[in-house]
Design a protein around this motif. Structure first.
Motif, short mmCIF file in Angstrom:
data_model
loop_
_atom_site.label_atom_id
_atom_site.label_comp_id
_atom_site.label_asym_id
_atom_site.label_seq_id
_atom_site.Cartn_x
_atom_site.Cartn_y
_atom_site.Cartn_z
N GLU A 72 37.51 40.07 21.73
CA GLU A 72 38.28 38.82 21.86
C GLU A 72 37.60 37.67 21.12
O GLU A 72 37.60 36.53 21.57
N ASP A 108 45.22 39.96 32.32
CA ASP A 108 46.40 39.49 31.58
C ASP A 108 46.48 40.21 30.23
O ASP A 108 46.64 39.60 29.18
N TYR A 111 48.78 39.65 27.05
CA TYR A 111 48.75 38.42 26.27
C TYR A 111 47.46 38.23 25.48
O TYR A 111 47.18 37.13 25.00
N ILE A 112 46.66 39.27 25.34
CA ILE A 112 45.39 39.13 24.65
C ILE A 112 45.59 38.70 23.20
O ILE A 112 45.01 37.72 22.72
N SER A 114 48.23 37.44 21.88
CA SER A 114 48.91 36.15 21.89
C SER A 114 47.90 35.01 22.00
O SER A 114 48.00 34.01 21.29
N ARG A 115 46.93 35.17 22.89
CA ARG A 115 45.89 34.14 23.04
C ARG A 115 45.06 34.01 21.76
O ARG A 115 44.70 32.90 21.35
N ALA A 118 47.10 32.10 19.12
CA ALA A 118 47.68 30.80 19.50
C ALA A 118 47.26 29.68 18.56
O ALA A 118 48.09 28.89 18.10
N ASN A 143 51.67 44.25 23.62
CA ASN A 143 50.78 43.16 23.29
C ASN A 143 51.19 42.50 21.97
O ASN A 143 51.23 41.26 21.86
N ALA A 147 52.95 38.64 21.34
CA ALA A 147 52.32 37.66 20.46
C ALA A 147 53.28 37.18 19.37
O ALA A 147 52.96 36.24 18.64
#
Length: 263
Positions: A72, A108, A111-112, A114-115, A118, A143, A147
């Motif tokens: 991440e 979550d 949404y990995i 997506s985060r 962002a 996922n 995103a």
């Protein structure tokens, strides 16, 4: 603001990766800044722009999408420049076969990605972020879709090309339950052979699905696509005069038209 488009189909051989690669390159020719994310362990999107030895180097190292999602970390350090102006890529890895396990361990998990994307949506680094999803309907594809702003569904004009399309539509509906903003931008018919009736039959079946756009641009069977792939190049860079080169350019223009209409 960058628009994120996933190219997805749960059936292999649909032309999904080829469409993603060539639409991405065509958009760069239209003056757009494009980032490609190779989300498939087969690494064919990466192979569309880099020779095999370089792709294996990406896969065996830490500069790939698998490592980025696993840790991440900020995606900036994972971006590699393609040989073409305005077109960058985050490579895949053969280790992406373990992506489902890595996601299972996270909070979550849907949404990995997506985060991680962002900040890129708000920045002016790219106009488009295109993601090549693997031919499954698992947690990693969910996922990718969570995103994305849009999804394009390539469908092969063949007897088996429509196999599972209804299931894919149902899967998209399930993703919209948690990400209502996801839009099916359209279905693109690929590998059309004018000598056969499969294209007409494919079109007739797709027209039975309400509110599903079918792109006017159709990608026909063209041996130049395979030669371009063998040379790790988009077909427009390999042979600009190829029929498929013009078809992908027109498809990219359609994508631009529909996406801009929603801005």
């Amino acid at each position: 603001m960058a628009k994120i488009i996933a190219f997805a189909n749960n059936k292999g051989g649909s032309g999904k990766t080829t469409t993603c690669a060539n639409v991405g390159y065509a958009l760069s020719l239209l003056g757009r800044k494009v980032l490609l994310l190779d989300g498939d362990m087969q690494m064919n999107l990466t192979l569309s722009f880099f020779p095999e030895d370089k792709v294996l180097e990406f896969a065996s190292g830490d500069r790939n999408l698998y490592t980025a999602v696993k840790t991440e970390e900020d995606l900036t350090d994972f971006v590699v420049h393609s040989p073409y102006e305005g077109l960058d890529l985050i490579p895949a890895s053969t280790l992406m076969s373990g992506m489902e396990y890595e996601l299972y361990k996270k909070t979550d998990r849907e949404y990995i990605l997506s985060r991680m994307l962002a900040g890129w949506k708000e920045a002016d680094s790219y106009d488009y972020i295109l993601i090549d999803a693997p031919p499954t309907m698992g947690g990693w594809v969910m996922n990718i879709l969570c995103a994305s702003d849009y999804v394009i569904l390539p469908v092969e004009a063949s007897p088996w090309g429509l196999f599972g399309v209804a299931n894919m539509f149902e899967f998209l509906d399930s993703v919209r339950n948690i990400t209502p903003g996801l839009t099916l931008l359209g279905v693109v018919i690929t590998k059309m052979d004018a000598r056969k009736n499969y294209g007409r039959q494919t079109m007739e079946v797709l027209q039975q699905f309400e509110e599903v756009r079918v792109f006017d641009s159709i990608i026909r069977v063209d041996s130049e696509i395979e030669w371009a792939q063998d040379n790790s190049r988009p077909v427009m860079a390999y042979k600009k005069s190829a029929r498929s080169a013009g078809e992908y350019l027109e498809l990219a223009k359609e994508v631009e038209k529909y996406v801009r209409g929603r801005r």
